[in-house]
Design a protein around this motif. Structure first.
Motif, PDB file in Angstrom:
ATOM      1  N   THR A   9       1.023  -1.241   0.233  1.00  0.00           N
ATOM      2  CA  THR A   9       0.259  -0.112  -0.416  1.00  0.00           C
ATOM      3  C   THR A   9       0.813   1.395   0.377  1.00  0.00           C
ATOM      4  OG1 THR A   9      -2.007  -0.851   1.378  1.00  0.00           O
ATOM      5  CG2 THR A   9      -1.730   1.513   1.233  1.00  0.00           C
ATOM      6  N   ALA A  10       1.787   1.374   0.969  1.00  0.00           N
ATOM      7  CA  ALA A  10       2.692   2.611   0.339  1.00  0.00           C
ATOM      8  C   ALA A  10       3.764   3.311  -0.661  1.00  0.00           C
ATOM      9  CB  ALA A  10       3.736   2.048   1.941  1.00  0.00           C
ATOM     10  N   MET A  11       3.440   1.825  -1.044  1.00  0.00           N
ATOM     11  CA  MET A  11       4.762   1.747  -2.003  1.00  0.00           C
ATOM     12  C   MET A  11       3.530   2.788  -3.394  1.00  0.00           C
ATOM     13  SD  MET A  11       7.810   1.835  -2.016  1.00  0.00           S
ATOM     14  CE  MET A  11       8.496   1.847  -3.252  1.00  0.00           C
ATOM     15  N   ALA A  12       2.541   1.790  -3.851  1.00  0.00           N
ATOM     16  CA  ALA A  12       1.758   1.950  -4.177  1.00  0.00           C
ATOM     17  C   ALA A  12       1.038   2.875  -4.491  1.00  0.00           C
ATOM     18  CB  ALA A  12       0.324   0.984  -4.794  1.00  0.00           C
ATOM     19  N   ASP A  13       1.035   4.259  -3.193  1.00  0.00           N
ATOM     20  CA  ASP A  13      -0.156   5.251  -2.588  1.00  0.00           C
ATOM     21  C   ASP A  13       1.346   6.327  -3.147  1.00  0.00           C
ATOM     22  OD1 ASP A  13      -2.060   4.266  -2.389  1.00  0.00           O
ATOM     23  OD2 ASP A  13      -2.062   4.180  -0.032  1.00  0.00           O
ATOM     24  N   GLY A  14       2.298   5.848  -2.952  1.00  0.00           N
ATOM     25  CA  GLY A  14       3.828   6.912  -2.951  1.00  0.00           C
ATOM     26  C   GLY A  14       3.874   7.854  -4.792  1.00  0.00           C
ATOM     27  N   PHE A  15       3.565   5.934  -5.437  1.00  0.00           N
ATOM     28  CA  PHE A  15       3.561   6.153  -6.320  1.00  0.00           C
ATOM     29  C   PHE A  15       2.505   7.355  -7.080  1.00  0.00           C
ATOM     30  CE2 PHE A  15       8.168   4.184  -6.436  1.00  0.00           C
ATOM     31  CZ  PHE A  15       8.875   4.892  -7.008  1.00  0.00           C
ATOM     32  N   ALA A  16       1.378   6.594  -7.186  1.00  0.00           N
ATOM     33  CA  ALA A  16       0.021   7.595  -7.259  1.00  0.00           C
ATOM     34  C   ALA A  16       0.464   8.857  -6.784  1.00  0.00           C
ATOM     35  CB  ALA A  16      -0.614   6.275  -6.486  1.00  0.00           C
ATOM     36  N   MET A  17       1.031   9.325  -6.000  1.00  0.00           N
ATOM     37  CA  MET A  17       1.455  10.644  -5.519  1.00  0.00           C
ATOM     38  C   MET A  17       2.253  11.256  -6.421  1.00  0.00           C
ATOM     39  SD  MET A  17      -0.341  12.781  -4.606  1.00  0.00           S
ATOM     40  CE  MET A  17      -1.422  12.442  -3.316  1.00  0.00           C
ATOM     41  N   VAL A  18       3.396  10.643  -6.319  1.00  0.00           N
ATOM     42  CA  VAL A  18       3.953  10.983  -7.434  1.00  0.00           C
ATOM     43  C   VAL A  18       3.855  11.470  -8.688  1.00  0.00           C
ATOM     44  CG1 VAL A  18       6.648  10.581  -9.268  1.00  0.00           C
ATOM     45  CG2 VAL A  18       6.371   9.935  -6.471  1.00  0.00           C
ATOM     46  N   VAL A  19       3.019  10.615  -9.298  1.00  0.00           N
ATOM     47  CA  VAL A  19       2.179  10.698 -10.984  1.00  0.00           C
ATOM     48  C   VAL A  19       1.657  11.571 -11.059  1.00  0.00           C
ATOM     49  CG1 VAL A  19       1.052   9.544 -12.461  1.00  0.00           C
ATOM     50  CG2 VAL A  19       2.544   8.319 -11.406  1.00  0.00           C
ATOM     51  N   GLN A  20       0.861  11.995  -9.642  1.00  0.00           N
ATOM     52  CA  GLN A  20      -0.108  12.627  -9.611  1.00  0.00           C
ATOM     53  C   GLN A  20       0.027  14.469  -9.426  1.00  0.00           C
ATOM     54  OE1 GLN A  20      -3.510  12.988  -6.468  1.00  0.00           O
ATOM     55  NE2 GLN A  20      -3.864  14.998  -6.358  1.00  0.00           N
ATOM     56  N   SER A  21       1.381  14.299  -8.634  1.00  0.00           N
ATOM     57  CA  SER A  21       2.137  16.145  -8.200  1.00  0.00           C
ATOM     58  C   SER A  21       2.767  15.708  -8.900  1.00  0.00           C
ATOM     59  CB  SER A  21       2.833  15.794  -7.287  1.00  0.00           C
ATOM     60  OG  SER A  21       2.269  15.111  -6.022  1.00  0.00           O
ATOM     61  N   GLY A  22       3.681  15.031  -9.707  1.00  0.00           N
ATOM     62  CA  GLY A  22       4.063  16.123 -11.680  1.00  0.00           C
ATOM     63  C   GLY A  22       3.696  15.601 -12.703  1.00  0.00           C
ATOM     64  N   ALA A  23       2.385  15.028 -12.625  1.00  0.00           N
ATOM     65  CA  ALA A  23       1.966  15.699 -13.717  1.00  0.00           C
ATOM     66  C   ALA A  23       0.865  16.882 -13.351  1.00  0.00           C
ATOM     67  CB  ALA A  23       0.455  14.639 -13.815  1.00  0.00           C
ATOM     68  N   GLU A  24       1.147  17.933 -12.511  1.00  0.00           N
ATOM     69  CA  GLU A  24       0.346  18.690 -11.781  1.00  0.00           C
ATOM     70  C   GLU A  24       1.560  19.621 -12.435  1.00  0.00           C
ATOM     71  OE1 GLU A  24      -1.128  18.710  -8.100  1.00  0.00           O
ATOM     72  OE2 GLU A  24      -3.222  17.514  -8.383  1.00  0.00           O
ATOM     73  N   ALA A  25       2.768  19.647 -11.891  1.00  0.00           N
ATOM     74  CA  ALA A  25       3.705  20.259 -11.851  1.00  0.00           C
ATOM     75  C   ALA A  25       4.017  20.340 -13.506  1.00  0.00           C
ATOM     76  CB  ALA A  25       4.590  19.885 -11.117  1.00  0.00           C
ATOM     77  N   ALA A  26       3.766  19.147 -13.661  1.00  0.00           N
ATOM     78  CA  ALA A  26       4.447  19.338 -15.938  1.00  0.00           C
ATOM     79  C   ALA A  26       3.805  20.043 -16.663  1.00  0.00           C
ATOM     80  CB  ALA A  26       4.760  18.144 -16.426  1.00  0.00           C
ATOM     81  N   ALA A  27       2.073  20.225 -15.908  1.00  0.00           N
ATOM     82  CA  ALA A  27       1.175  21.163 -16.650  1.00  0.00           C
ATOM     83  C   ALA A  27       1.608  22.661 -16.182  1.00  0.00           C
ATOM     84  CB  ALA A  27      -0.393  20.694 -16.376  1.00  0.00           C
ATOM     85  N   ARG A  28       2.173  22.654 -15.264  1.00  0.00           N
ATOM     86  CA  ARG A  28       2.331  24.388 -14.708  1.00  0.00           C
ATOM     87  C   ARG A  28       3.886  24.712 -15.544  1.00  0.00           C
ATOM     88  NH1 ARG A  28       1.422  22.026  -9.291  1.00  0.00           N
ATOM     89  NH2 ARG A  28       3.218  22.240  -8.888  1.00  0.00           N
ATOM     90  N   GLY A  29       4.180  24.218 -16.455  1.00  0.00           N
ATOM     91  CA  GLY A  29       5.332  24.068 -17.047  1.00  0.00           C
ATOM     92  C   GLY A  29       6.940  24.192 -16.292  1.00  0.00           C
TER      93      GLY A  29
END
Length: 217
Positions: free
Chosen positions: A41-61
């Motif tokens: 659960t920790a690893m799956a949740d951690g990388f899911a948040m990496v994807v979410q935060s990374g996508a948001e950051a990429a969208a901001r440039g």
């Protein structure tokens, strides 16, 4: 030389996240044998948040090279268990290599295996033979550093080394971390951190392969 932009780096994170999500139950079962069953659960949740935060950051440039620092903060915020600060340190070490780069050459990304190994070792102080994720990251880093070979061949070797390191933990007694309290009773069990590390390295290889010379799905 293929250059990956921020969206493509996020896609690599997403490949890893999907593999870990698929392995959530399996990793939890491994951890249940020598820990508290939360590693999947920790690893799956951690990388899911990496994807979410990374996508948001990429969208901001945000530049591709700066997404690793974003990933470090995201993983640490999502995971309070031992793996949280370890992988945060791993992402931060990789981020130092690529900081400020708008794009990253795909051929340079295998080097993050060594960065992850160094970051995790510096933070956790574990060594190969302690029955931890370092039994995977250390040999995989050595394999990925073979400069005489191309990047895809290095990744292939890293995957083989990772799988061998993971399987070797079955014959080890834990000497650090929560599993150390079991001592000899941890024998016969694959370390869950080693298992998840092997998944990450294989996913990195598969995500990068289409971008590398001779790559294939």
């Amino acid at each position: 030389m293929t250059q990956l932009d921020a969206q493509q780096v996020v896609f690599l994170f997403r490949v890893i996240a999907r593999r870990l999500a698929d392995a959530r139950v399996e990793l939890g079962a491994l951890d249940g044998a020598i820990g508290d069953a939360d590693h999947g659960t920790a690893m799956a949740d951690g990388f899911a948040m990496v994807v979410q935060s990374g996508a948001e950051a990429a969208a901001r440039g945000t530049a591709a090279g700066d997404l690793f620092a974003v990933a470090a903060r995201a993983f640490l915020n999502a995971v309070g268990a031992t793996s949280g600060p370890l992988y945060a340190s791993a992402f931060m070490r990789a981020g130092q290599r690529f900081a400020g780069q708008t794009t990253i050459a795909a051929e340079e990304l295998p080097a993050i295996i060594g960065d992850f190994a160094e970051g995790i070792a510096d933070r956790g102080k574990a060594r190969p033979g302690d029955k931890t994720m370092m039994d995977v990251w250390a040999p995989a880093a050595r394999a990925a550093s073979l400069a005489a070979e191309g990047p895809l061949a290095r990744l292939d070797r890293a995957v083989v080394a990772a799988e061998g390191g993971r399987d070797a933990t079955r014959a080890m007694a834990a000497s650090v971390g929560r599993a150390a309290r079991l001592a000899e009773r941890s024998l016969g069990h694959v370390d869950p951190g080693a298992a998840s590390a092997a998944i990450i390295i294989a996913a990195l290889r598969d995500g990068l392969a289409p971008h590398l010379s001779g790559g294939h799905n």
